[in-house]
Motif scaffolding. Structure first.
Motif, PDB file in Angstrom:
ATOM      1  N   LYS A 158       0.826  -1.216   0.000  1.00  0.00           N
ATOM      2  CA  LYS A 158       0.000   0.000   0.000  1.00  0.00           C
ATOM      3  C   LYS A 158       0.859   1.265   0.000  1.00  0.00           C
ATOM      4  CE  LYS A 158      -2.700  -0.528   3.533  1.00  0.00           C
ATOM      5  NZ  LYS A 158      -3.769  -0.131   4.479  1.00  0.00           N
ATOM      6  N   GLN A 159       2.079   1.147   0.542  1.00  0.00           N
ATOM      7  CA  GLN A 159       2.968   2.306   0.577  1.00  0.00           C
ATOM      8  C   GLN A 159       3.818   2.422  -0.680  1.00  0.00           C
ATOM      9  OE1 GLN A 159       1.050   3.502   3.281  1.00  0.00           O
ATOM     10  NE2 GLN A 159       2.923   4.709   3.296  1.00  0.00           N
ATOM     11  N   GLY A 160       3.560   1.541  -1.645  1.00  0.00           N
ATOM     12  CA  GLY A 160       4.210   1.692  -2.939  1.00  0.00           C
ATOM     13  C   GLY A 160       5.337   0.736  -3.238  1.00  0.00           C
ATOM     14  N   MET A 161       5.696  -0.150  -2.296  1.00  0.00           N
ATOM     15  CA  MET A 161       6.794  -1.086  -2.548  1.00  0.00           C
ATOM     16  C   MET A 161       6.292  -2.296  -3.323  1.00  0.00           C
ATOM     17  SD  MET A 161       9.205  -1.148   0.870  1.00  0.00           S
ATOM     18  CE  MET A 161      10.777  -1.283  -0.004  1.00  0.00           C
ATOM     19  N   ARG A 162       7.049  -2.718  -4.308  1.00  0.00           N
ATOM     20  CA  ARG A 162       6.752  -3.950  -5.024  1.00  0.00           C
ATOM     21  C   ARG A 162       7.103  -5.097  -4.080  1.00  0.00           C
ATOM     22  NH1 ARG A 162       4.350  -7.905  -7.696  1.00  0.00           N
ATOM     23  NH2 ARG A 162       5.782  -9.232  -8.860  1.00  0.00           N
ATOM     24  N   THR A 163       6.071  -5.758  -3.549  1.00  0.00           N
ATOM     25  CA  THR A 163       6.231  -6.709  -2.454  1.00  0.00           C
ATOM     26  C   THR A 163       5.758  -8.094  -2.859  1.00  0.00           C
ATOM     27  OG1 THR A 163       5.784  -4.892  -0.911  1.00  0.00           O
ATOM     28  CG2 THR A 163       5.700  -7.125  -0.020  1.00  0.00           C
ATOM     29  N   VAL A 164       6.534  -9.105  -2.484  1.00  0.00           N
ATOM     30  CA  VAL A 164       6.165 -10.494  -2.720  1.00  0.00           C
ATOM     31  C   VAL A 164       6.309 -11.259  -1.414  1.00  0.00           C
ATOM     32  CG1 VAL A 164       6.744 -12.639  -3.929  1.00  0.00           C
ATOM     33  CG2 VAL A 164       6.818 -10.459  -5.152  1.00  0.00           C
ATOM     34  N   GLN A 165       5.326 -12.122  -1.132  1.00  0.00           N
ATOM     35  CA  GLN A 165       5.382 -12.981   0.047  1.00  0.00           C
ATOM     36  C   GLN A 165       5.807 -14.386  -0.377  1.00  0.00           C
ATOM     37  OE1 GLN A 165       1.942 -12.912   2.620  1.00  0.00           O
ATOM     38  NE2 GLN A 165       2.307 -14.990   3.365  1.00  0.00           N
ATOM     39  N   TYR A 166       6.804 -14.915   0.333  1.00  0.00           N
ATOM     40  CA  TYR A 166       7.313 -16.252   0.046  1.00  0.00           C
ATOM     41  C   TYR A 166       6.925 -17.205   1.180  1.00  0.00           C
ATOM     42  CZ  TYR A 166      10.207 -13.397  -3.021  1.00  0.00           C
ATOM     43  OH  TYR A 166      10.630 -12.486  -3.962  1.00  0.00           O
ATOM     44  N   THR A 167       6.597 -18.436   0.825  1.00  0.00           N
ATOM     45  CA  THR A 167       6.238 -19.443   1.812  1.00  0.00           C
ATOM     46  C   THR A 167       7.476 -20.251   2.157  1.00  0.00           C
ATOM     47  OG1 THR A 167       4.000 -19.600   0.925  1.00  0.00           O
ATOM     48  CG2 THR A 167       4.757 -21.415   2.300  1.00  0.00           C
ATOM     49  N   GLY A 168       8.011 -20.023   3.344  1.00  0.00           N
ATOM     50  CA  GLY A 168       9.264 -20.651   3.706  1.00  0.00           C
ATOM     51  C   GLY A 168      10.425 -19.980   2.993  1.00  0.00           C
ATOM     52  N   VAL A 169      11.623 -20.490   3.254  1.00  0.00           N
ATOM     53  CA  VAL A 169      12.821 -19.896   2.667  1.00  0.00           C
ATOM     54  C   VAL A 169      12.940 -20.343   1.209  1.00  0.00           C
ATOM     55  CG1 VAL A 169      15.313 -19.659   2.836  1.00  0.00           C
ATOM     56  CG2 VAL A 169      13.952 -19.949   4.917  1.00  0.00           C
ATOM     57  N   PRO A 170      12.940 -19.411   0.269  1.00  0.00           N
ATOM     58  CA  PRO A 170      13.044 -19.787  -1.145  1.00  0.00           C
ATOM     59  C   PRO A 170      14.376 -20.474  -1.454  1.00  0.00           C
ATOM     60  CG  PRO A 170      12.263 -17.528  -0.907  1.00  0.00           C
ATOM     61  CD  PRO A 170      12.754 -17.965   0.441  1.00  0.00           C
ATOM     62  N   THR A 171      14.380 -21.215  -2.526  1.00  0.00           N
ATOM     63  CA  THR A 171      15.604 -21.890  -2.972  1.00  0.00           C
ATOM     64  C   THR A 171      16.173 -21.271  -4.241  1.00  0.00           C
ATOM     65  OG1 THR A 171      14.263 -23.499  -4.181  1.00  0.00           O
ATOM     66  CG2 THR A 171      14.915 -24.072  -1.922  1.00  0.00           C
ATOM     67  N   VAL A 172      15.478 -20.252  -4.749  1.00  0.00           N
ATOM     68  CA  VAL A 172      15.939 -19.552  -5.953  1.00  0.00           C
ATOM     69  C   VAL A 172      15.931 -18.052  -5.666  1.00  0.00           C
ATOM     70  CG1 VAL A 172      15.131 -21.346  -7.514  1.00  0.00           C
ATOM     71  CG2 VAL A 172      13.592 -19.463  -6.898  1.00  0.00           C
ATOM     72  N   GLY A 221      13.096   6.171  -0.471  1.00  0.00           N
ATOM     73  CA  GLY A 221      12.648   7.058  -1.542  1.00  0.00           C
ATOM     74  C   GLY A 221      11.369   6.606  -2.209  1.00  0.00           C
ATOM     75  N   ILE A 222      10.627   5.726  -1.553  1.00  0.00           N
ATOM     76  CA  ILE A 222       9.361   5.223  -2.097  1.00  0.00           C
ATOM     77  C   ILE A 222       8.233   5.806  -1.273  1.00  0.00           C
ATOM     78  CG2 ILE A 222       7.970   3.159  -2.535  1.00  0.00           C
ATOM     79  CD1 ILE A 222      10.645   1.608  -2.692  1.00  0.00           C
ATOM     80  N   SER A 223       7.375   6.563  -1.890  1.00  0.00           N
ATOM     81  CA  SER A 223       6.304   7.195  -1.126  1.00  0.00           C
ATOM     82  C   SER A 223       4.960   7.163  -1.825  1.00  0.00           C
ATOM     83  CB  SER A 223       6.666   8.648  -0.812  1.00  0.00           C
ATOM     84  OG  SER A 223       6.898   9.363  -2.007  1.00  0.00           O
ATOM     85  N   SER A 224       4.945   6.881  -3.117  1.00  0.00           N
ATOM     86  CA  SER A 224       3.679   6.917  -3.840  1.00  0.00           C
ATOM     87  C   SER A 224       2.897   5.633  -3.607  1.00  0.00           C
ATOM     88  CB  SER A 224       3.929   7.100  -5.340  1.00  0.00           C
ATOM     89  OG  SER A 224       4.700   6.028  -5.844  1.00  0.00           O
ATOM     90  N   LYS A 225       1.633   5.774  -3.323  1.00  0.00           N
ATOM     91  CA  LYS A 225       0.762   4.626  -3.165  1.00  0.00           C
ATOM     92  C   LYS A 225       0.279   4.192  -4.546  1.00  0.00           C
ATOM     93  CE  LYS A 225      -0.669   5.910   1.496  1.00  0.00           C
ATOM     94  NZ  LYS A 225      -1.786   6.106   2.441  1.00  0.00           N
ATOM     95  N   VAL A 226       0.375   2.917  -4.819  1.00  0.00           N
ATOM     96  CA  VAL A 226       0.049   2.424  -6.157  1.00  0.00           C
ATOM     97  C   VAL A 226      -1.335   1.809  -6.185  1.00  0.00           C
ATOM     98  CG1 VAL A 226       2.448   2.006  -6.756  1.00  0.00           C
ATOM     99  CG2 VAL A 226       1.163   0.204  -5.634  1.00  0.00           C
ATOM    100  N   SER A 227      -2.007   1.985  -7.305  1.00  0.00           N
ATOM    101  CA  SER A 227      -3.289   1.312  -7.499  1.00  0.00           C
ATOM    102  C   SER A 227      -3.010  -0.077  -8.056  1.00  0.00           C
ATOM    103  CB  SER A 227      -4.164   2.097  -8.486  1.00  0.00           C
ATOM    104  OG  SER A 227      -3.516   2.202  -9.734  1.00  0.00           O
TER     105      SER A 227
END
Length: 414
Positions: free
Chosen positions: A22-36, A233-239
């Motif tokens: 919501k604060q503008g960061m490109r965010t991904v949630q990973y299940t457990g520790v990724p291997t790649v 430096g990320i402040s814009s909220k993205v739709s």
């Protein structure tokens, strides 16, 4: 990747990912520790673990493995996410994991702030409140796995850790980021590494976030991350362009929180529900196959739940064992989720951290894309081209949450 996050359960991790997105960061949630490696466009990575209620040594090992992966992605700062009700016991796991991460990073100044004003969680004079009640009077004192009977976060943390615990009072927080940073330094100079910070409103969290610029490690609920994106430096909220899924929606609830029990009561008025008791589960009269068949035969928004009054849960734990009961219910919900997915169910709602973790692990979901917020702290999530879901912390959500969430998952406006 700029910000590397480690969550101690799946619902809390999606809550944090929602805040950052919501604060503008490109965010991904990973299940457990990724291997790649992570994708090159990911700015915040949230590694969701299931470490809240396991032995502290195991929680530390998994958290350090997550830290290693996040460091390899080039993160500039790290965040340890736990529940806004500080779910833990006298043995941990919040304190031991926070200390281990701080040791690994060489961090001598670590913010501890579980506040989340958007859901009624605030900290004043080191004490955690849920709306107008102390944590120890909010219902959390009856949690089946992590009963919270002391609202003083400083005292709870001190019992779990080696060193002295610091504190920054609300007056200092109200004075702004510079005052907070100066007090953090003072507490650190006195040998206090883990420092509890008061927060009563979102503006407090923004100031705390600004004061955290450059710190190696920050810990808290999702709220304390509110001000971190702007430090990069990320402040814009993205739709978000959210496309839902057609088809049936199924609800699975193992939470015994007051909020979830109220949501179930409301849901029963218009939709089919199937209660699963410990006796029925252990004597075999209810199985995942039976519950799944019931789900597939019922229209509307079918709900399968084990949520019960704390007194009933206590009787079951005394009869079958606390850990044995927890494992049986988690396996039950994981099995239902697998069967539902195999039958073509496209939308799943879960309530409760342990239940949500069991479902995500049972479905072997490796990565979740963050969609629109349903209620504070609960985003819609896309798991694959054919499956969307929402993982709700037991204490979150409005009374009509289940209907609202089902609408968002199918792509309708709330």
């Amino acid at each position: 990747m700029l910000l590397g996050c480690i969550g101690d359960d799946f619902t809390g991790s999606s809550d944090l990912a929602n805040t950052l997105a919501k604060q503008g960061m490109r965010t991904v949630q990973y299940t457990g520790v990724p291997t790649v490696p992570a994708g090159a466009d990911v700015e915040a990575g949230v590694v969701a673990l299931k470490t809240r209620s396991i032995p502290a040594t195991d929680a530390i090992a998994q958290s350090l493995a997550a830290l290693d992966w996040l460091r390899a992605q080039g993160c500039k700062q790290f965040y340890f996410k736990y529940c806004s009700t500080f779910d833990s016991t006298v043995d941990g796991n919040i304190g031991p994991v926070a200390e281990a991460l701080a040791d690994a990073l060489g961090a001598q100044m670590v913010i501890v702030c579980p506040a989340f004003p958007g859901t009624g969680r605030s900290i004043y004079q080191g004490h955690l409140f849920v709306n107008d009640m102390l944590l120890s009077e909010s219902g959390m004192q009856n949690h089946p796995l992590t009963p919270m009977k002391d609202p003083d976060i400083r005292r709870v943390l001190a019992a779990q850790t080696r060193g002295a615990v610091g504190h920054i009072d609300a007056g200092t927080v109200f004075a702004g980021a510079d005052a907070i940073r100066a007090k953090l330094q003072n507490e650190s100079d006195e040998g206090k590494r883990l420092i509890v910070v008061d927060a009563l409103q979102d503006e407090d969290l923004l100031q705390i976030g600004a004061a955290a610029k450059g710190l190696a490690l920050v810990t808290g609920g999702s709220g304390a991350a509110l001000g971190l994106p702007s430090n990069f430096g990320i402040s814009s909220k993205v739709s978000q362009d959210w496309v839902g899924e057609a088809g049936k929606c199924v609800i699975l609830s193992g939470s015994c929180s007051i909020a979830t029990r109220g949501q179930i009561k409301q849901h029963k008025i218009k939709h089919p529900t199937f209660e699963v008791t410990a006796d029925a589960l252990f004597d075999g009269s209810v199985t995942a196959a039976i519950a799944t068949e019931w789900v597939l035969q019922n229209d509307g928004l079918p709900l399968v739940y084990s949520s019960a009054d704390p007194a009933i849960v206590k009787i079951a734990q005394d009869k079958y064992g606390r850990d044995e009961s927890a494992r049986a219910f988690e396996q039950f919900f994981a099995d239902i989720a697998q069967r539902c997915a195999a039958a073509g169910i496209t939308k799943l709602l879960t309530a409760g951290g342990e239940t949500s973790g069991a479902v995500v692990e049972g479905l072997s979901l490796n990565q979740l894309e963050i969609g629109p917020e349903i209620d504070p702290g609960v985003p819609a999530l896309r798991a694959s081209d054919t499956l969307v879901l929402a993982l709700k912390s037991g204490n979150f959500g409005s009374e009509d949450y289940f209907e609202k969430a089902a609408n968002v998952l199918k792509g309708s406006a709330q």
